[in-house]
Design a protein around this motif. Structure first.
Motif, PDB file in Angstrom:
ATOM      1  N   VAL A 185       0.513  -1.385  -0.167  1.00 12.34           N
ATOM      2  CA  VAL A 185      -0.087   0.378  -0.066  1.00 12.34           C
ATOM      3  C   VAL A 185       1.095   1.095   0.151  1.00 12.34           C
ATOM      4  O   VAL A 185       1.718   1.637   1.121  1.00 12.34           O
ATOM      5  N   LYS A 186       0.297   2.350  -1.156  1.00 13.35           N
ATOM      6  CA  LYS A 186       2.036   2.929  -1.024  1.00 13.35           C
ATOM      7  C   LYS A 186       0.461   4.596  -1.597  1.00 13.35           C
ATOM      8  O   LYS A 186      -0.659   4.013  -2.267  1.00 13.35           O
ATOM      9  N   GLY A 187       1.550   5.199  -1.246  1.00 11.06           N
ATOM     10  CA  GLY A 187       0.279   6.886  -1.829  1.00 11.06           C
ATOM     11  C   GLY A 187       1.785   8.035  -1.289  1.00 11.06           C
ATOM     12  O   GLY A 187       2.974   8.147  -0.447  1.00 11.06           O
ATOM     13  N   LEU A 188       1.305   9.332  -1.413  1.00 12.05           N
ATOM     14  CA  LEU A 188       1.913  11.078  -1.398  1.00 12.05           C
ATOM     15  C   LEU A 188       0.980  11.433  -1.224  1.00 12.05           C
ATOM     16  O   LEU A 188      -0.089  12.179  -1.094  1.00 12.05           O
ATOM     17  N   LEU A 189       1.400  11.813   0.243  1.00  7.77           N
ATOM     18  CA  LEU A 189       0.704  12.680   0.580  1.00  7.77           C
ATOM     19  C   LEU A 189       0.699  13.474   0.153  1.00  7.77           C
ATOM     20  O   LEU A 189       1.786  14.554   0.722  1.00  7.77           O
TER      21      LEU A 189
END
Length: 532
Positions: A452-456
């Motif tokens: 699970v990954k993403g950019l804040l």
């Protein structure tokens, strides 16, 4: 000093008359009348009681009981009457009596009993005052002219008593004389002096004392030299005011005395709206204090010039002064004020909604101002808008970049009062957003690894990645409505986050940045992963 006439009491006393009503069972004696004649200056001091009455059956007896000092006291003498005129059916009866002034001075009550042949007894009453004739003589008053600085008048005279007309009047020493709420004692020669207020009746009185009758007289009225007054007045309450609102008007009344302008106390002052015009209206009344100051509390119902009038007094001439023009308007209020969102996003739209009303009705096409203050003291305009036909409004601004207070304000006009709403404190925070979110691979074999990954991203003055922030990872199995927190991971210096999990079942993976002291929560993206 100037002499004035004195009022001498009459020497002969005609007693009051009372009519008796016989008992209901016997109504034979009618037209009963009783009088007493008593000449105080008669050397013999004889009281003569006369009775006239009618009786169909005939009067058989007339007698009287004498009491001192009133009709409730014990009987000390009984009088027998002789018919001197007429018949027993319509006649006049008379009795004489020698009262003892030294033993029983003052009022003596006479109860007359008239019996008739039918057995009825009728009663009548009279009285007489037994005392030596007293007079106040040689009355003089002065000065002839008085004013507010010198309001007193000196009244002088002598108290004399005459015990019979063949004896000369003699002074009454050590006796009380009253006037104007004061009392003095006569000298050995019967003389006295009283300083009375010239505004009051100059009446001096010798009350009955022992065997001496009461006496009284008036002094001559002096001429009053009225002094001019000068009135000043001003409105203390900040204008404008709402209709019916109590307000304060203050001022001072001075009089032109011998030493110049001095305070005028105890003067009636009245406040008028539109003074001197046909539609003038009295709004308030008060009195000056000793220092000449006054305070009025009018509650006006319309605008107009307000005038304070100081009335005439016995010593002063009235005057008036303008206190200015009253600005009176219809009351206005804000209702249902709401500020949102709470908390607000940095640079995002922020709105103030509400209802502007007057007399419970919406105020249409009224200019409403949206204001902001960081400290609750200094305010600046953020937006303006006219109310709708029903008085509602919705003001918005994109310039919401600081924590602080928000409110609505109506500046008012010539008809309506200005009004300010209550304040709402709004905490402003930076928005956040998670971009490029992905849970992979998809599908994935059971026991395999899910990443699970993403950019804040943080939207500050200069938008950019959000480093070192906690990201909460949640999982909801297929067919369930319950989210389970699986882990908390931190973003790197570049704002990216990544977390791996072992695949066990189909479901949805969600990432969320929760609201903090300076930042709003993220958009909470989710991704479904099929586990085979």
């Amino acid at each position: 000093m100037r002499p004035c006439s004195t009022i001498l009491a009459t020497a002969a006393l005609a007693a009051s008359v009372m009519f008796a009503v016989p008992p209901a069972a016997h109504a034979d004696v009618t037209d009963l009348k009783v009088t007493t004649a008593f000449d105080r200056l008669d050397p013999d001091r004889v009281a003569t009681v006369t009775v006239t009455a009618k009786s169909a059956s005939g009067v058989t007896d007339v007698r009287a009981n004498v009491r001192h000092p009133n009709s409730r006291a014990d009987v000390y003498a009984t009088l027998e009457f002789e018919r001197v005129a007429g018949t027993d059916k319509d006649g006049t009866w008379r009795a004489t009596f020698h009262p003892d002034v030294e033993t029983r001075p003052g009022n003596n009550s006479v109860e007359v009993l008239v019996e008739s042949a039918d057995g009825a007894t009728a009663k009548g009453y009279t009285d007489f005052r037994d005392c030596y004739q007293t007079t106040i003589t040689d009355v003089t008053t002065g000065p002839d002219v008085i004013d507010a600085d010198h309001p007193e008048v000196d009244v002088h005279g002598k108290v004399m008593v005459q015990k019979s007309r063949d004896v000369a009047p003699a002074p009454v020493p050590s006796a009380a004389v009253q006037g104007g709420g004061k009392a003095v004692t006569t000298a050995a020669d019967g003389s006295f002096g009283l300083a009375l207020n010239g505004m009051d009746p100059l009446y001096v009185r010798f009350p009955r004392q022992g065997t001496l009758c009461e006496a009284g007289t008036y002094g001559s009225t002096p001429t009053i030299a009225k002094q001019a007054t000068q009135t000043s007045a001003w409105v203390q309450t900040l204008m404008p005011v709402a209709i019916g609102t109590g307000m304060t008007v203050e001022g001072k009344v001075l009089r032109r005395g011998a030493a110049g302008l001095v305070p005028a106390g105890d003067v009636t002052v009245e406040g008028y709206l539109n003074y001197g015009k046909p539609e003038q209206k009295l709004l308030a009344r008060g009195y000056t204090l000793k220092d000449g100051t006054f305070q009025l509390k009018p509650a006006p119902d319309r605008s107009g010039p307000f005038t304070v009038v100081a009335g005439d007094t016995a010593f002063l001439m009235g005057s008036h002064a303008s206190a200015g023009t009253l600005d009176v308007r219809r009351p206005v209020a804000f209702a249902d004020i709401n500020v949102e969102p709470e908390p607000g996003g940095y640079g995002d739209p922020l709105g103030v909604t509400g209802h502007l009303v007057s007399d419970l009705n919406g105020l249409a096409q009224a200019r409403v101002i949206m204001e902001f203050s960081a400290d609750g003291k200094t305010w600046r305009t953020m937006a303006t808008q006219n109310t709708y036909s029903d008085g509602w409004f919705h003001l918005t601004t994109d310039d919401s970049k600081k924590d602080g207070y928000w409110r609505a304000r109506y500046a008012g006009d010539s008809e309506y009062m200005p009004v300010v709403s209550g304040t709402h404190y709004i905490d402003i925070k930076y928005r956040t957003h998670i971009y490029h979110y992905n849970a992979s691979p998809e599908p994935v074999k059971k026991g395999g690894t899910i990443t699970v990954k993403g950019l804040l991203y943080r939207f500050r003055d200069v938008a950019g990645a959000g480093p070192n922030a906690n990201i909460h990872i949640y999982f909801k199995p297929k067919g369930s409505s319950t989210w389970t927190k699986m882990a908390i991971t931190k973003t790197g210096s570049d704002g990216w986050f990544k977390k791996t999990f072992t695949a066990s079942q189909d479901g949805t993976w969600l990432a969320r940045y929760w609201e903090s002291a300076g930042y709003l929560g993220s958009n909470a993206p989710s991704d479904y992963v099929d586990v085979t």
